[in-house]
Design a protein around this motif. Structure first.
Motif, PDB file in Angstrom:
ATOM      1  N   ARG A   4      33.498  35.704  78.552  1.00  0.00           N
ATOM      2  CA  ARG A   4      33.675  36.524  77.356  1.00  0.00           C
ATOM      3  C   ARG A   4      34.300  35.765  76.207  1.00  0.00           C
ATOM      4  NH1 ARG A   4      35.417  42.440  77.471  1.00  0.00           N
ATOM      5  NH2 ARG A   4      37.350  41.482  76.818  1.00  0.00           N
ATOM      6  N   ASN A   5      35.005  34.691  76.514  1.00  0.00           N
ATOM      7  CA  ASN A   5      35.743  34.018  75.456  1.00  0.00           C
ATOM      8  C   ASN A   5      35.071  32.754  74.937  1.00  0.00           C
ATOM      9  OD1 ASN A   5      38.060  35.674  74.931  1.00  0.00           O
ATOM     10  ND2 ASN A   5      38.663  35.236  77.028  1.00  0.00           N
ATOM     11  N   ILE A   6      33.836  32.526  75.346  1.00  0.00           N
ATOM     12  CA  ILE A   6      33.079  31.424  74.763  1.00  0.00           C
ATOM     13  C   ILE A   6      31.887  32.048  74.050  1.00  0.00           C
ATOM     14  CG2 ILE A   6      31.757  29.338  75.241  1.00  0.00           C
ATOM     15  CD1 ILE A   6      33.518  28.897  77.668  1.00  0.00           C
ATOM     16  N   PRO A   7      31.669  31.706  72.777  1.00  0.00           N
ATOM     17  CA  PRO A   7      30.543  32.313  72.065  1.00  0.00           C
ATOM     18  C   PRO A   7      29.224  32.074  72.810  1.00  0.00           C
ATOM     19  CG  PRO A   7      31.900  31.029  70.573  1.00  0.00           C
ATOM     20  CD  PRO A   7      32.421  30.778  71.943  1.00  0.00           C
ATOM     21  N   LEU A   8      28.377  33.091  72.788  1.00  0.00           N
ATOM     22  CA  LEU A   8      27.117  32.996  73.530  1.00  0.00           C
ATOM     23  C   LEU A   8      26.278  31.799  73.086  1.00  0.00           C
ATOM     24  CD1 LEU A   8      25.083  34.081  75.519  1.00  0.00           C
ATOM     25  CD2 LEU A   8      24.294  35.671  73.799  1.00  0.00           C
ATOM     26  N   LEU A   9      26.298  31.501  71.805  1.00  0.00           N
ATOM     27  CA  LEU A   9      25.500  30.375  71.317  1.00  0.00           C
ATOM     28  C   LEU A   9      25.968  29.062  71.940  1.00  0.00           C
ATOM     29  CD1 LEU A   9      23.170  29.800  69.467  1.00  0.00           C
ATOM     30  CD2 LEU A   9      24.741  29.629  67.554  1.00  0.00           C
ATOM     31  N   VAL A  10      27.296  28.922  72.085  1.00  0.00           N
ATOM     32  CA  VAL A  10      27.847  27.717  72.713  1.00  0.00           C
ATOM     33  C   VAL A  10      27.444  27.688  74.188  1.00  0.00           C
ATOM     34  CG1 VAL A  10      29.971  26.476  73.260  1.00  0.00           C
ATOM     35  CG2 VAL A  10      29.769  27.675  71.093  1.00  0.00           C
ATOM     36  N   PHE A  25      35.052  35.583  64.968  1.00  0.00           N
ATOM     37  CA  PHE A  25      35.192  34.128  65.127  1.00  0.00           C
ATOM     38  C   PHE A  25      34.053  33.570  65.978  1.00  0.00           C
ATOM     39  CE2 PHE A  25      37.039  30.366  67.268  1.00  0.00           C
ATOM     40  CZ  PHE A  25      37.213  29.591  66.127  1.00  0.00           C
ATOM     41  N   GLN A  26      33.722  34.274  67.065  1.00  0.00           N
ATOM     42  CA  GLN A  26      32.597  33.828  67.886  1.00  0.00           C
ATOM     43  C   GLN A  26      31.296  33.884  67.088  1.00  0.00           C
ATOM     44  OE1 GLN A  26      32.370  35.864  71.643  1.00  0.00           O
ATOM     45  NE2 GLN A  26      34.234  34.907  72.385  1.00  0.00           N
ATOM     46  N   GLY A  27      31.202  34.903  66.236  1.00  0.00           N
ATOM     47  CA  GLY A  27      29.990  35.084  65.448  1.00  0.00           C
ATOM     48  C   GLY A  27      29.757  33.974  64.436  1.00  0.00           C
ATOM     49  N   THR A  28      30.835  33.313  63.993  1.00  0.00           N
ATOM     50  CA  THR A  28      30.653  32.254  63.003  1.00  0.00           C
ATOM     51  C   THR A  28      29.770  31.127  63.525  1.00  0.00           C
ATOM     52  OG1 THR A  28      32.648  31.101  63.708  1.00  0.00           O
ATOM     53  CG2 THR A  28      32.880  32.656  61.883  1.00  0.00           C
ATOM     54  N   THR A  29      29.632  31.030  64.860  1.00  0.00           N
ATOM     55  CA  THR A  29      28.758  29.984  65.402  1.00  0.00           C
ATOM     56  C   THR A  29      27.330  30.163  64.907  1.00  0.00           C
ATOM     57  OG1 THR A  29      28.395  31.360  67.349  1.00  0.00           O
ATOM     58  CG2 THR A  29      30.031  29.625  67.543  1.00  0.00           C
ATOM     59  N   LEU A  49      25.049  25.504  58.114  1.00  0.00           N
ATOM     60  CA  LEU A  49      26.394  25.460  57.555  1.00  0.00           C
ATOM     61  C   LEU A  49      27.269  24.636  58.495  1.00  0.00           C
ATOM     62  CD1 LEU A  49      27.926  26.834  55.146  1.00  0.00           C
ATOM     63  CD2 LEU A  49      28.873  28.345  56.866  1.00  0.00           C
ATOM     64  N   ARG A  50      28.088  23.740  57.923  1.00  0.00           N
ATOM     65  CA  ARG A  50      28.774  22.793  58.802  1.00  0.00           C
ATOM     66  C   ARG A  50      30.058  23.364  59.381  1.00  0.00           C
ATOM     67  NH1 ARG A  50      28.500  16.868  56.523  1.00  0.00           N
ATOM     68  NH2 ARG A  50      26.295  17.474  56.346  1.00  0.00           N
ATOM     69  N   GLU A  51      29.900  24.385  60.226  1.00  0.00           N
ATOM     70  CA  GLU A  51      31.066  24.898  60.936  1.00  0.00           C
ATOM     71  C   GLU A  51      31.213  24.113  62.242  1.00  0.00           C
ATOM     72  OE1 GLU A  51      28.387  25.890  63.203  1.00  0.00           O
ATOM     73  OE2 GLU A  51      30.089  27.116  63.876  1.00  0.00           O
ATOM     74  N   PHE A  52      32.080  24.617  63.142  1.00  0.00           N
ATOM     75  CA  PHE A  52      32.446  23.799  64.300  1.00  0.00           C
ATOM     76  C   PHE A  52      31.248  23.461  65.187  1.00  0.00           C
ATOM     77  CE2 PHE A  52      34.766  23.484  68.531  1.00  0.00           C
ATOM     78  CZ  PHE A  52      35.164  22.189  68.293  1.00  0.00           C
ATOM     79  N   LEU A  53      30.422  24.471  65.510  1.00  0.00           N
ATOM     80  CA  LEU A  53      29.292  24.210  66.402  1.00  0.00           C
ATOM     81  C   LEU A  53      28.286  23.266  65.747  1.00  0.00           C
ATOM     82  CD1 LEU A  53      27.925  24.765  69.080  1.00  0.00           C
ATOM     83  CD2 LEU A  53      26.817  26.734  68.051  1.00  0.00           C
ATOM     84  N   ALA A 112      33.562  21.577  72.765  1.00  0.00           N
ATOM     85  CA  ALA A 112      33.407  22.747  71.891  1.00  0.00           C
ATOM     86  C   ALA A 112      33.683  24.028  72.662  1.00  0.00           C
ATOM     87  CB  ALA A 112      32.008  22.789  71.286  1.00  0.00           C
ATOM     88  N   ALA A 113      33.137  24.107  73.880  1.00  0.00           N
ATOM     89  CA  ALA A 113      33.342  25.311  74.691  1.00  0.00           C
ATOM     90  C   ALA A 113      34.825  25.517  74.973  1.00  0.00           C
ATOM     91  CB  ALA A 113      32.557  25.206  75.993  1.00  0.00           C
ATOM     92  N   ILE A 114      35.536  24.416  75.274  1.00  0.00           N
ATOM     93  CA  ILE A 114      36.970  24.537  75.573  1.00  0.00           C
ATOM     94  C   ILE A 114      37.728  25.023  74.340  1.00  0.00           C
ATOM     95  CG2 ILE A 114      39.055  23.229  76.171  1.00  0.00           C
ATOM     96  CD1 ILE A 114      37.229  21.430  77.907  1.00  0.00           C
ATOM     97  N   VAL A 115      37.415  24.433  73.189  1.00  0.00           N
ATOM     98  CA  VAL A 115      38.126  24.829  71.963  1.00  0.00           C
ATOM     99  C   VAL A 115      37.893  26.304  71.670  1.00  0.00           C
ATOM    100  CG1 VAL A 115      38.243  24.510  69.468  1.00  0.00           C
ATOM    101  CG2 VAL A 115      38.128  22.527  70.975  1.00  0.00           C
ATOM    102  N   TYR A 116      36.632  26.739  71.736  1.00  0.00           N
ATOM    103  CA  TYR A 116      36.339  28.153  71.492  1.00  0.00           C
ATOM    104  C   TYR A 116      37.059  29.019  72.509  1.00  0.00           C
ATOM    105  CZ  TYR A 116      32.821  27.582  67.858  1.00  0.00           C
ATOM    106  OH  TYR A 116      32.184  27.318  66.687  1.00  0.00           O
ATOM    107  N   PHE A 117      37.052  28.572  73.758  1.00  0.00           N
ATOM    108  CA  PHE A 117      37.700  29.379  74.792  1.00  0.00           C
ATOM    109  C   PHE A 117      39.188  29.563  74.491  1.00  0.00           C
ATOM    110  CE2 PHE A 117      40.072  29.905  78.710  1.00  0.00           C
ATOM    111  CZ  PHE A 117      39.442  31.023  79.229  1.00  0.00           C
ATOM    112  N   VAL A 118      39.855  28.450  74.143  1.00  0.00           N
ATOM    113  CA  VAL A 118      41.301  28.518  73.911  1.00  0.00           C
ATOM    114  C   VAL A 118      41.607  29.495  72.778  1.00  0.00           C
ATOM    115  CG1 VAL A 118      43.304  27.201  73.098  1.00  0.00           C
ATOM    116  CG2 VAL A 118      41.795  26.237  74.842  1.00  0.00           C
TER     117      VAL A 118
END
Lengths: 239, 216
Positions: free
Chosen positions: A69-75, B156-160, B167-171, B191-197
């Motif tokens: 749940r805490n990792i964006p789906l796209l990632v 925040f997740q949606g910004t991906t 657009l040059r965001e994190f992903l 990237a996954a770890i950073v988003y997770f944290v």
């Protein structure tokens, strides 16, 4: 403010656009239905694991839910698509790369695992919403633990959870649009392609929007009907 | 595995992360007031306000964010009549999309405050707006706080998704670095770890508030 735009709706019925649209709609529906079934299966297992008495199983269930749940789906899609094959042992990697429709399989994997975490949460809150008296009553009438779940809790919880299970289908349906990034030709990617070829963005995106909105409306209406049919008198109060 | 690739490109990646944070923050700042207005429209007794608000919310909620982003990316320059830049187009799309979700949270927050609270407020001689401001809204805000924070995490997740329009965001930054270095395993894991944290911190906060809400 100037709005200059020449509408050309009939072009959507011409080839190749017509074919792209048909392919897109079919892929979207097929992918979301499959992913939904898998997500429900895994989600029910994880959700039940989180209700057990074993702290280890509970930990695994919680870790799964938090992780997905805490990792964006796209990632997650990118990790499954770019990283996962590299992590496999060499022989497996070769056979993975020989699979047909890798983007589709990856999308299916990512969507269903992601949604399973959400389903698991719904299952857990559905089961915890059941009054404790139901368990006590079932136990005192001499049912075994399995029978309690089979005859009392699950029929009860299932009805409470119908709306959320349906809304998870819609979540998958909308999330499937993300799979265009790894090359699945679902409806949003068809719309994008039509826009890129013809520069008729309004017509192209309308097709995709109409697909999503009619499906949403259909599912919402159907579930409203189903919920009404299966209602236990006095339980799910009508507002 | 060669993790040095991350250390080498860390400044570039962090610039991308900053872009994601900036985008998410701006979206929340603009979407929230907009959503407050639409939420009031949603529970209005006037049908010519209520129906358009409901149609707006349901339209946004039944479309995927990525499609909304494409729509706005295409439409905003046509409507304004000149290119406005990727960042503005994407941000407008995000604000409109997420305001629909915030609307539903605010609406259920307001509706979670019992009708008798309003009646009690009115009967003590407060005006309708005083009742709203001093009695309903403070309770509504406390009730909806966990959901609001969860929604901020979702923003925040949606910004991906800004990735798809470059657009040059994190992903997107991560993607660009993988194109140069051909090290997808390390970079996407990072990237996954950073988003997770970041998201785990946010959702833990929401959970804490949910617990506190139950206690009081």
């Amino acid at each position: 403010m100037t709005f200059k735009y020449d509408f050309d709706w009939p072009m959507l019925l011409e080839d190749p656009y017509k074919e792209w649209i048909i392919e897109g709609v079919t892929t979207t529906i097929y992918l979301s239905l499959l992913a939904w079934v898998i997500a429900l299966t895994i989600g029910i297992i994880i959700g039940t694991i989180r209700m057990t008495r074993s702290p280890w199983l509970r930990f695994i269930g919680t870790a799964y839910v938090e992780f997905f749940r805490n990792i964006p789906l796209l990632v997650q899609l990118f990790v499954w698509f770019f990283v996962f094959p590299l992590m496999l042992p060499h022989d497996w990697m070769l056979s993975w790369n020989r699979l047909p429709h890798i983007p589709f399989i990856t999308a299916l994997l990512a969507l269903s695992l992601f949604t399973a975490a959400r389903v698991a949460e719904h299952i857990r809150s559905g089961i915890s919403s059941i009054p404790k008296g139901q368990f006590d009553a079932a136990r005192s009438s001499g049912l075994t633990e399995v029978q309690i779940y089979r005859y009392v809790i699950i029929p009860y919880a299932f009805r409470v959870m119908i709306p959320t299970i349906a809304s998870e289908f819609l979540t998958i349906f909308k999330n499937s649009a993300l799979t265009l990034t790894i090359g699945v030709s679902e409806i949003t990617s068809s719309a994008k392609a039509i826009e890129a070829w013809s520069f008729h963005g309004i017509e192209a995106y309308s097709v995709a929007s109409v697909t999503y909105m009619t499906t949403t409306a259909t599912v919402v209406l159907f579930m409203g009907w189903l919920e009404h049919r299966l209602r236990i008198p006095g339980l799910i109060a009508k507002k | 595995m060669d993790w040095s690739v991350i250390a080498t490109h860390l400044p570039f990646l962090m610039k991308g992360l900053w872009m994601s944070v900036k985008l998410a923050t701006l979206v929340v700042i603009f979407a929230f007031p907009l959503a407050c207005l639409i939420a009031v429209g949603r529970i209005s007794s006037r049908s010519w306000i209520r129906y358009p608000s409901a149609i707006f919310v349901n339209t946004m909620r039944s479309n995927p964010l990525i499609l909304i982003v494409f729509w706005f990316f295409f439409l905003v320059p046509i409507i304004i009549g000149r290119p406005v830049g990727d960042f503005a187009s994407v941000m407008i799309g995000f604000i409109v999309f997420f305001s629909a979700y915030f609307t539903e949270i605010i609406r259920s927050g307001i509706q979670s405050v019992g009708r008798n609270q309003i009646q009690a407020g009115l009967s003590t001689g407060l005006t309708y707006f005083q009742t709203m401001r001093m009695i309903v809204l403070p309770q509504a805000l406390r009730n909806m706080m966990p959901a609001l924070i969860t929604e901020c995490v979702i923003v925040f997740q949606g910004t991906t998704i800004a990735y798809v329009v470059g657009l040059r965001e994190f992903l997107n930054s991560t993607f660009l670095i993988t194109e140069i270095t051909l090290r997808p395993a390390e970079l996407y894991t990072f990237a996954a770890i950073v988003y997770f944290v970041v998201c785990f911190a946010g959702s833990s906060l929401a959970r804490q508030m949910e617990k506190r809400k139950v206690r009081t």
